[in-house]
Motif scaffolding. Structure first.
Motif, short mmCIF file in Angstrom:
data_model
loop_
_atom_site.label_atom_id
_atom_site.label_comp_id
_atom_site.label_asym_id
_atom_site.label_seq_id
_atom_site.Cartn_x
_atom_site.Cartn_y
_atom_site.Cartn_z
N ASN A 83 0.75 -1.10 -0.10
CA ASN A 83 0.02 0.08 0.06
C ASN A 83 0.99 1.30 0.05
OD1 ASN A 83 -3.07 -0.42 -0.01
ND2 ASN A 83 -2.24 -2.05 1.41
N GLN A 84 2.10 1.24 0.38
CA GLN A 84 3.00 2.42 0.50
C GLN A 84 3.31 2.52 -0.87
OE1 GLN A 84 5.12 3.66 4.44
NE2 GLN A 84 6.39 1.91 3.53
N THR A 85 3.50 1.48 -1.70
CA THR A 85 4.02 1.61 -3.14
C THR A 85 3.08 2.05 -3.90
OG1 THR A 85 5.62 -0.19 -2.46
CG2 THR A 85 5.40 0.16 -4.92
N TYR A 86 1.62 1.31 -3.92
CA TYR A 86 0.86 1.34 -5.05
C TYR A 86 -0.45 1.69 -4.14
CZ TYR A 86 -1.79 0.98 -9.37
OH TYR A 86 -2.77 1.08 -10.35
N LEU A 87 -1.33 2.48 -4.60
CA LEU A 87 -2.70 3.07 -4.15
C LEU A 87 -3.79 2.90 -5.22
CD1 LEU A 87 -1.89 5.25 -1.35
CD2 LEU A 87 -2.58 3.08 -1.00
N GLY A 88 -3.44 2.85 -6.56
CA GLY A 88 -4.32 2.75 -7.50
C GLY A 88 -4.92 3.85 -7.68
N THR A 89 -4.58 5.09 -7.42
CA THR A 89 -4.83 6.57 -7.69
C THR A 89 -4.64 7.04 -8.72
OG1 THR A 89 -3.46 7.18 -6.16
CG2 THR A 89 -5.42 6.96 -5.40
N ASP A 90 -3.23 6.61 -9.41
CA ASP A 90 -2.72 7.09 -10.58
C ASP A 90 -2.56 6.06 -11.80
OD1 ASP A 90 -1.03 8.24 -12.53
OD2 ASP A 90 0.19 9.37 -11.47
N ASP A 150 -11.09 -1.64 -4.61
CA ASP A 150 -12.39 -1.52 -5.44
C ASP A 150 -11.78 -2.33 -6.94
OD1 ASP A 150 -13.67 -0.16 -8.03
OD2 ASP A 150 -15.24 -0.55 -6.39
N GLN A 151 -12.38 -3.02 -7.73
CA GLN A 151 -11.94 -3.64 -8.92
C GLN A 151 -11.45 -2.53 -9.80
OE1 GLN A 151 -15.51 -5.84 -9.80
NE2 GLN A 151 -15.77 -4.71 -11.69
N SER A 152 -12.03 -1.44 -9.71
CA SER A 152 -11.42 -0.28 -10.76
C SER A 152 -9.69 -0.28 -10.57
CB SER A 152 -12.00 1.03 -10.18
OG SER A 152 -11.65 1.33 -8.99
N VAL A 153 -8.99 -0.55 -9.36
CA VAL A 153 -7.83 -0.27 -9.29
C VAL A 153 -7.05 -1.69 -10.31
CG1 VAL A 153 -5.76 -0.65 -7.64
CG2 VAL A 153 -7.75 0.66 -6.78
N ALA A 154 -7.67 -2.77 -10.19
CA ALA A 154 -7.05 -3.83 -10.88
C ALA A 154 -7.31 -3.70 -12.58
CB ALA A 154 -7.81 -5.17 -10.58
N ARG A 155 -8.45 -2.83 -12.81
CA ARG A 155 -8.65 -2.75 -13.81
C ARG A 155 -7.82 -1.58 -14.58
NH1 ARG A 155 -12.17 -0.66 -18.09
NH2 ARG A 155 -13.72 -1.92 -18.75
N ASN A 156 -7.21 -0.58 -13.92
CA ASN A 156 -6.41 0.32 -14.23
C ASN A 156 -5.02 -0.22 -14.55
OD1 ASN A 156 -8.17 2.43 -13.79
ND2 ASN A 156 -7.21 3.25 -11.81
#
Length: 768
Positions: free
Chosen positions: A331-338, A374-380
């Motif tokens: 979670n420190q490395t990647y949060l899926g926001t970008d 949320d699955q949107s993070v994996a979709r990104n």
């Protein structure tokens, strides 16, 4: 050096006692990050002993020109360096003119360091006697804000214990930074402008070649015994640094404290001419909120992450600490926001490996992010690969492939291959398969098919074309073969017919063909658009299937197993148990020539195929292959123990599964591979999560239904985890006697437990 110095604790990484031999290892282990930036746990004050200084900004890199002995056609032009960024954390401290430096102090006592994973902060405290015999107590705490991801905050307090003293704080920012890891000793940063505005300071710098524009900034507040004070500053500047000095007379026993706010604004997110303006706003807001409230924000942000991502283990503190350490660093490395970022194998903890994207993302990380966010993070993460499809086609063209065949890079920052060891770059082509598998895995778990007609089918077509062209027809075998490859086991290069590579190539082609039919039947406008764009005909798909349906797989009738590659049985098959322990790890003790001739396997290879495609193999087949290959496996890849743990659990070998779990979860904490000083193994940390959820929890999706086969190691009293399955959150709690399922949501959910159908209803506990 004591490799087992981290104190077991459920929620914190703890170190007690100062040992200069452990400084670099601790700088890795105690690293902090917030998805947008990160840093090794370097001391704020000056340290003249051996240290690995490291601050990193997500997505900012340098294309270091490839350095090889003999240039071969198709070599990548550059190796993408994860860039050591300008540093904002430095605070030089002097007491009566004597520099505080733990390397030169007469004594350092009561040294404690804590990485609090629950709340997301790093602290350090110690008592030091300086060469001038003044003894001071130091307390420091810092964090990188999750809520305000351009901001980091430091609280630093010095208390003189045996006399009054004049203490000077000199906070500074520094762009005169070099990488530990560079091919040609190039200068990576160009300092453009140093400026100040009151107590704020800014360094504008850009990277050479890639021209990322950044602004590194700082501002400080001062306190005496907790009360704000005004201290006049003296400014010092060099070509690459700016520092403010704040000198104050401090009574014995009183604390002199500095709060330093710093961080980065970057032209990836803002207009390059506005970087100082934005930095000023970040500082103004941070200062008005203050350290305590910012820390409170941090605690709440982490509480929200842990609420979904936490895994609890009862009765085994080392196992509990291990899994939380892994989840925390992911979670420190990647949060899926970008959407433009990915999960680098060292994250923000070191420079090794270069690049930010490996096949690890698709093979190991997507399941973790899919189930805990949320699955949107994996979709990104899948969209990231679609965005790089044209580059993957260009990568393949450089190697002589045509007609839109796509070879995804082994290592990349922007879709271009930037890894330059030929046996990996040209031969470790199985990475293509992991990307196709991730598309399948995403649909299987989320039931969101829309990605495939929108983007995924184009990716599958490019990959299928690559495999079709990469296979060769062998008249001798009357089959298609794939020659000159490196499988997941990188201790064999340039071998023929790696089982895993051939198997995933066959699967990719069939999966692409199947989805072409489905999109034609159900998404006709997407089908027309894609077929026109790809210039794909039904005749071409039939040519692919000719290759897939006639793929060769090496097999030993004697051992009744698929062979890792054609020549595996030509090796001297001495198991790891019979290998002298003094020879381990072989990658640090043996010549490469000797490794390549040995039977030793770096990580799951044939077994990686059986992990991905377990539905296509019987338990007896898995057992036979596990018994044949695991004894030759040295597990010198961070990606190895997790797959073996999952398979051992499936085979009911719980002691072995537990041993592998501890190894994957504490790989860095216990420094199994003697390399933690270089940084952490971030992507394999997702494999640790899989070891519990897929291994002990037995979670799968079978026939479109979530399925569990829970088991528990005898060392544990219980464990629990949550998964977000199709927007419904299931909590699974396992103890030695029973498994409980709880559902948050609005609708009932059918699940399978040990093959039996069970209905769980919202807010209604079901015990099995």
């Amino acid at each position: 050096m004591n490799l087992d110095y981290i104190i077991p604790n459920n929620w914190s990484i703890l170190e007690e006692g100062f040992d200069p031999q452990q400084v670099k290892a601790s700088e890795s282990l105690f690293s902090i990050g917030n998805g947008a930036m990160g840093q090794r746990a370097n001391f704020e004050e000056n340290y003249s002993g051996p240290t690995f200084q490291g601050s990193y900004i997500a997505g900012v890199y340098y294309p270091d020109k490839t350095k090889v002995g003999w240039w071969k056609n198709g070599y990548p032009e550059y190796f993408a360096k994860v860039l050591n960024a300008p540093s904002w954390i430095g605070i030089n401290v002097s007491v009566n003119g004597e520099s505080l430096d733990l390397h030169t102090c007469k004594a350092v006592e009561d040294f404690k360091r804590e990485l609090n994973m629950k709340e997301g902060w790093l602290s350090r405290s110690f008592t030091a006697t300086l060469p001038n015999d003044i003894t001071v107590k130091v307390e420091a705490k810092r964090f990188l804000s999750l809520k305000r991801d351009e901001l980091g905050v430091i609280h630093y307090a010095v208390t003189p214990l045996n006399t009054d003293a004049e203490i000077t704080y000199q906070p500074y920012i520094d762009s005169g930074i070099t990488n530990e890891d560079t091919n040609w000793d190039d200068k990576f940063w160009d300092t453009l402008k140093i400026s100040k505005d009151g107590e704020k300071a800014f360094i504008e710098a850009k990277t050479m070649k890639t021209e990322f524009y950044t602004c590194t900034f700082m501002e400080s507040q001062l306190f005496s015994n907790g009360k704000p004070i005004e201290v006049a500053s003296k400014v010092e500047e060099t070509d690459t640094t700016i520092a403010f000095s704040y000198t104050y007379k401090v009574a014995k026993g009183e604390a002199y404290t500095i709060h330093k706010f710093g961080g980065y604004t970057v032209d990836r997110n803002h207009d390059k001419n506005e970087l100082i303006t934005v930095a000023s706003e970040v500082l103004k807001a941070a200062k008005s909120v203050g350290f305590s409230e910012l820390l409170e924000e941090q605690k709440q942000a982490w509480a929200q992450i842990w609420d979904m991502a936490d895994i609890t283990i009862e009765g085994d503190v080392k196992a509990q600490q291990g899994i939380r350490f892994n989840i925390f660093h992911l979670n420190q490395t990647y949060l899926g926001t970008d959407k433009t970022l990915n999960i680098g194998p060292k994250g923000f903890t070191g420079e090794k490996y270069g690049g930010s994207t490996y096949w690890d993302t698709e093979a190991y990380c997507i399941p973790f992010y899919m189930a805990t966010k949320d699955q949107s993070v994996a979709r990104n993460l899948l969209a990231y690969r679609h965005n790089h499809l044209q580059k993957a086609i260009e990568n393949a063209e450089k190697l002589g492939f045509k007609n839109g065949a796509a070879l995804y890079p082994m290592v990349t920052m922007n879709g271009e291959e930037c890894h330059n060891e030929w046996e990996i770059t040209f031969e470790e082509i199985h990475r293509n398969g992991a990307i196709a598998f991730a598309i399948f895995n995403y649909y299987r778990f989320t039931n969101d098919y829309s990605y495939i007609p929108e983007m995924g089918l184009e990716v599958l077509i490019g990959i299928a074309r690559f495999w079709h062209q990469r296979a060769t027809f062998s008249a001798d075998k009357n089959k298609y073969v794939i020659l000159g490859v490196t499988g997941p086991n990188e201790y064999e290069n340039n071998i023929n017919n790696n089982f895993y590579t051939n198997y995933i190539a066959q699967w990719c082609i069939k999966y692409a063909a199947e989805n072409i039919e489905k999109v034609e039947a159900e998404y006709s406008s997407d089908y027309t658009r894609i077929m026109n764009k790809a210039k794909l005909s039904k005749a071409e798909v039939q040519e692919w299937l000719e290759v897939a349906n006639n793929m060769y797989f090496p097999f030993s009738e004697t051992h009744n197993v698929y062979l890792q590659q054609d020549g595996f049985l030509d090796k001297e098959l001495i198991t790891v148990a019979d290998l002298d322990k003094s020879q381990r790890p072989i990658n640090q003790k043996w010549s490469w020539d000797r490794i390549l001739r040995s039977p030793y396997i770096k990580q799951a290879d044939t077994l990686q195929g059986m992990y991905f495609f377990e539905d296509q193999f019987s338990m007896e087949e898995l057992e036979r292959h596990f018994d044949f290959y695991e004894p030759f496996t040295v597990h010198e890849s961070s990606l190895s123990p997790c797959v073996h743990s999952i398979q051992a659990a499936k085979l009911d070998r719980m002691e072995q599964a537990y041993t592998f779990y501890l190894r994957t979860s504490r790989l860095d904490l216990d420094d199994y591979n003697h390399e933690v000083h270089e940084g952490l193994h971030i992507t394999s940390m997702a494999g640790t999560w899989m070891s519990i959820v897929e291994g002990f929890g037995g979670m799968r999706v079978k026939n479109n239904t979530l399925s569990f086969e829970p088991k528990i190691p005898q060392q544990w009293e219980g464990y629990s985890f949550k998964v977000n399955f199709r927007h419904q959150i299931i909590t699974v709690s396992v103890n030695q006697n029973e498994t409980r399922f709880e559902l948050a949501g609005d609708e009932d959910l059918q699940i399978l437990v040990h093959g039996k159908e069970i209905t769980i209803s919202p807010n209604n506990l079901v015990t099995v």
